[in-house]
Design an enzyme around this catalytic site. Structure first.
Site, short mmCIF file in Angstrom:
data_model
loop_
_atom_site.label_atom_id
_atom_site.label_comp_id
_atom_site.label_asym_id
_atom_site.label_seq_id
_atom_site.Cartn_x
_atom_site.Cartn_y
_atom_site.Cartn_z
N VAL A 295 0.86 -1.18 0.00
CA VAL A 295 0.00 0.00 0.00
C VAL A 295 0.89 1.23 0.00
O VAL A 295 1.37 1.66 1.04
CB VAL A 295 -0.93 0.02 1.22
CG1 VAL A 295 -1.91 1.18 1.12
CG2 VAL A 295 -1.68 -1.30 1.35
N HIS B 23 -4.43 -3.60 7.40
CA HIS B 23 -4.90 -3.84 6.03
C HIS B 23 -5.33 -5.30 5.86
O HIS B 23 -4.80 -6.04 5.02
CB HIS B 23 -3.80 -3.51 5.03
CG HIS B 23 -4.30 -2.91 3.75
ND1 HIS B 23 -4.66 -1.58 3.63
CD2 HIS B 23 -4.53 -3.45 2.53
CE1 HIS B 23 -5.06 -1.34 2.40
NE2 HIS B 23 -5.00 -2.45 1.71
N GLY C 255 -11.26 -2.77 0.11
CA GLY C 255 -12.28 -2.23 1.00
C GLY C 255 -11.79 -1.87 2.39
O GLY C 255 -12.60 -1.62 3.29
N ASN C 256 -10.48 -1.80 2.59
CA ASN C 256 -9.93 -1.50 3.91
C ASN C 256 -10.24 -0.07 4.36
O ASN C 256 -10.61 0.15 5.51
CB ASN C 256 -8.42 -1.73 3.92
CG ASN C 256 -8.05 -3.19 3.75
OD1 ASN C 256 -8.03 -3.95 4.70
ND2 ASN C 256 -7.74 -3.58 2.51
N ARG D 237 -12.70 1.98 3.33
CA ARG D 237 -14.13 2.16 3.60
C ARG D 237 -14.52 1.51 4.92
O ARG D 237 -15.28 2.08 5.72
CB ARG D 237 -14.95 1.58 2.45
CG ARG D 237 -14.99 2.45 1.20
CD ARG D 237 -15.46 1.68 -0.02
NE ARG D 237 -14.38 0.85 -0.56
CZ ARG D 237 -14.55 -0.07 -1.50
NH1 ARG D 237 -15.77 -0.29 -1.99
NH2 ARG D 237 -13.54 -0.76 -1.95
N SER E 264 -12.55 0.90 7.49
CA SER E 264 -11.92 1.65 8.59
C SER E 264 -12.70 2.92 8.90
O SER E 264 -12.88 3.27 10.08
CB SER E 264 -10.48 2.00 8.23
OG SER E 264 -9.69 0.84 8.06
N ASN F 28 2.61 6.34 9.51
CA ASN F 28 3.46 5.18 9.23
C ASN F 28 4.93 5.49 9.50
O ASN F 28 5.72 4.59 9.79
CB ASN F 28 3.29 4.73 7.78
CG ASN F 28 1.93 4.10 7.53
OD1 ASN F 28 1.27 3.63 8.45
ND2 ASN F 28 1.50 4.11 6.27
#
Length: 458
Positions: A316, A363, A368-369, A371, A373, A407
């Site tokens: 990502v 993740h 769809g992670n 949305r 979250s 991050n």
């Protein structure tokens, strides 16, 4: 499959098995198309019903004085370092390591910046500091000196961010340690004041009568806008009016991607599930709850992957999420944290933002992670008596930028971003019901002469 011209039929003899296989492929393709169309024509619960469910959930929370009092007093309890404020900071995300030439240029730019600062040419000095950090975002001396420069300009939030970044890279840097020990209490004080301001606006929203027609209208509009922006952030090209058409008429929009339209239906289904099932439920959030949200988010687009953890490694941006073999374990730890006393003692906005970040960091799904979250974040906010918030598609760049900064080691800019989105949502509701917005405190006060800053990207 290539179609054979009629004139060539006599010259080419097609084997029987090819003909049967061709018909099978066409039937399969036709079934998939019809399935997508049927999904778009499935009855969708009225949007007004969902808005009423949200309002009902919010007003049910009024009957829980202990929870409401807890939410209102969290801002006065001891806080973690993950403070919240409306102010921005110079977010420096290292895309790649600086080259030797880049490091030399950064050193030269820092020396010039310090000279310009000595001469009182602060505008030029600031540009040179920024250039030095653009060439080498991990340049600890530049981070520390720019922090001192920012502190002299009473930009305490930015100074603290820069010192924190320097210490992330070099934990024992003496000057950065001393300076951050000075700025951290000031930042926490500013952030706690912002908590109080947000909480005062929440109380104003909660004081609006349930039957207020203006509130109901704006909640309905907010519902459409939330779906529009949350799918647009992920690249969906449907317009707000097209999304409204899908949800109100239950018909597909001609000429537009069925997959994109199914994303809208999935978001609607997930929001319905949250509003009618989870918001007012008493008890812990479970892995099953997260999976059920995701199953609805992705169910109309990819039913095979919907509601199940990924089994492949993903990348990502510059973030490498956990290996698929570690996903379930990390999700168990995540849910344990969600229900921990530590999390419950956080301010609701901080709690919701951290939950969002932690889930998107893991993740756990193939798609769809984001949305999921954002929906989990809103579930936590609504359970604490806050309205659901919207991250607008125009904020996409800033949204991803603060996630990258998190991050890199400092999640506070992300929490501040979510806090600002919360304030914007509250202001929208209060503006729509103007009589309740009278005498509200300013959301971005200039405390103690500290300077306001905006996010600046090098």
């Amino acid at each position: 499959m290539m179609l054979i011209p009629m004139a060539s039929v006599m010259a080419v003899t097609e084997p029987k098995w090819v003909s049967v296989w061709s018909r099978f492929l066409w039937v399969t393709l036709l079934s998939m198309v019809l399935g997508s169309l049927l999904a778009l024509l499935l009855p969708l619960g009225a949007v007004e019903e969902q808005c009423l469910a949200v309002l009902k959930g919010l007003y049910l929370l009024r009957s829980k004085p202990d929870r409401a009092q807890h939410a209102a007093t969290k801002c006065t309890s001891p806080s973690t370092e993950l403070s919240i404020t409306s102010r921005g900071a110079t977010l420096l995300v290292a895309k790649t390591k600086a080259s030797p030439a880049g490091k030399l240029e950064a050193r030269a730019a820092l020396n010039q910046a310090l000279e310009m600062k000595r001469q009182g040419k602060r505008e030029k000095a600031q540009k040179l500091f920024m250039h030095a950090l653009k060439m080498d975002p991990d340049f600890v001396d530049a981070l520390t000196e720019f922090g001192i420069f920012s502190e002299e300009d009473k930009d305490i939030i930015q100074a603290d961010y820069l010192y924190t970044r320097a210490l992330t890279i070099s934990p024992y840097h003496e000057k950065a340690l001393v300076n951050r020990d000075r700025t951290l209490p000031l930042v926490e004080e500013i952030d706690q004041r912002y908590f109080s301001i947000i909480d005062s606006k929440v109380k104003k929203v909660m004081s609006i009568p349930k039957g207020n027609s203006a509130l109901r209208r704006v909640m309905e509009e907010t519902y459409y806008h939330h779906i529009y922006h949350t799918v647009a952030i992920e690249g969906n090209t449907l317009t707000l009016s097209e999304i409204r058409h899908i949800l109100e008429t239950r018909y597909a929009v001609p000429g537009k991607s069925l997959e994109e339209q199914n994303e809208v239906i999935g978001m609607h289904a997930a929001m319905k599930y949250i509003n009618t099932t989870l918001v007012s439920r008493i008890g812990s959030v479970t892995i099953s709850d997260v999976l059920e949200i995701h199953r609805r988010v992705l169910g109309y687009v990819d039913p095979v992957e919907a509601g199940r953890f990924r089994t492949t490694q993903v990348l990502v941006g510059h973030h490498i999420p956990p290996h698929p073999q570690d996903v379930e374990k990390q999700m168990q730890e995540f849910v344990q944290w969600l229900n921990s006393e530590e999390a419950m003692n956080l301010h609701p906005v901080e709690f919701a933002a951290l939950a969002h970040y932690k889930l998107v960091y893991i993740h756990p799904f193939i798609d769809g992670n984001g949305r999921t979250s954002r929906l989990l974040m809103n579930l936590i906010l609504m359970q604490a008596g806050y309205p659901p918030i919207t991250i607008r598609k125009e904020q996409r760049s800033d949204y991803y930028h603060v996630l990258e900064a998190a991050n890199e080691g400092d999640v506070r800019p992300f929490i501040r971003f979510i806090a600002k989105c919360t304030e914007t949502t509250l202001d929208t509701l209060l503006f729509a019901t103007t009589e309740y917005s009278v005498a509200l405190p300013e959301a971005q006060p200039n405390h103690s002469g500290f300077k306001e800053t905006l996010p600046v990207k090098p």
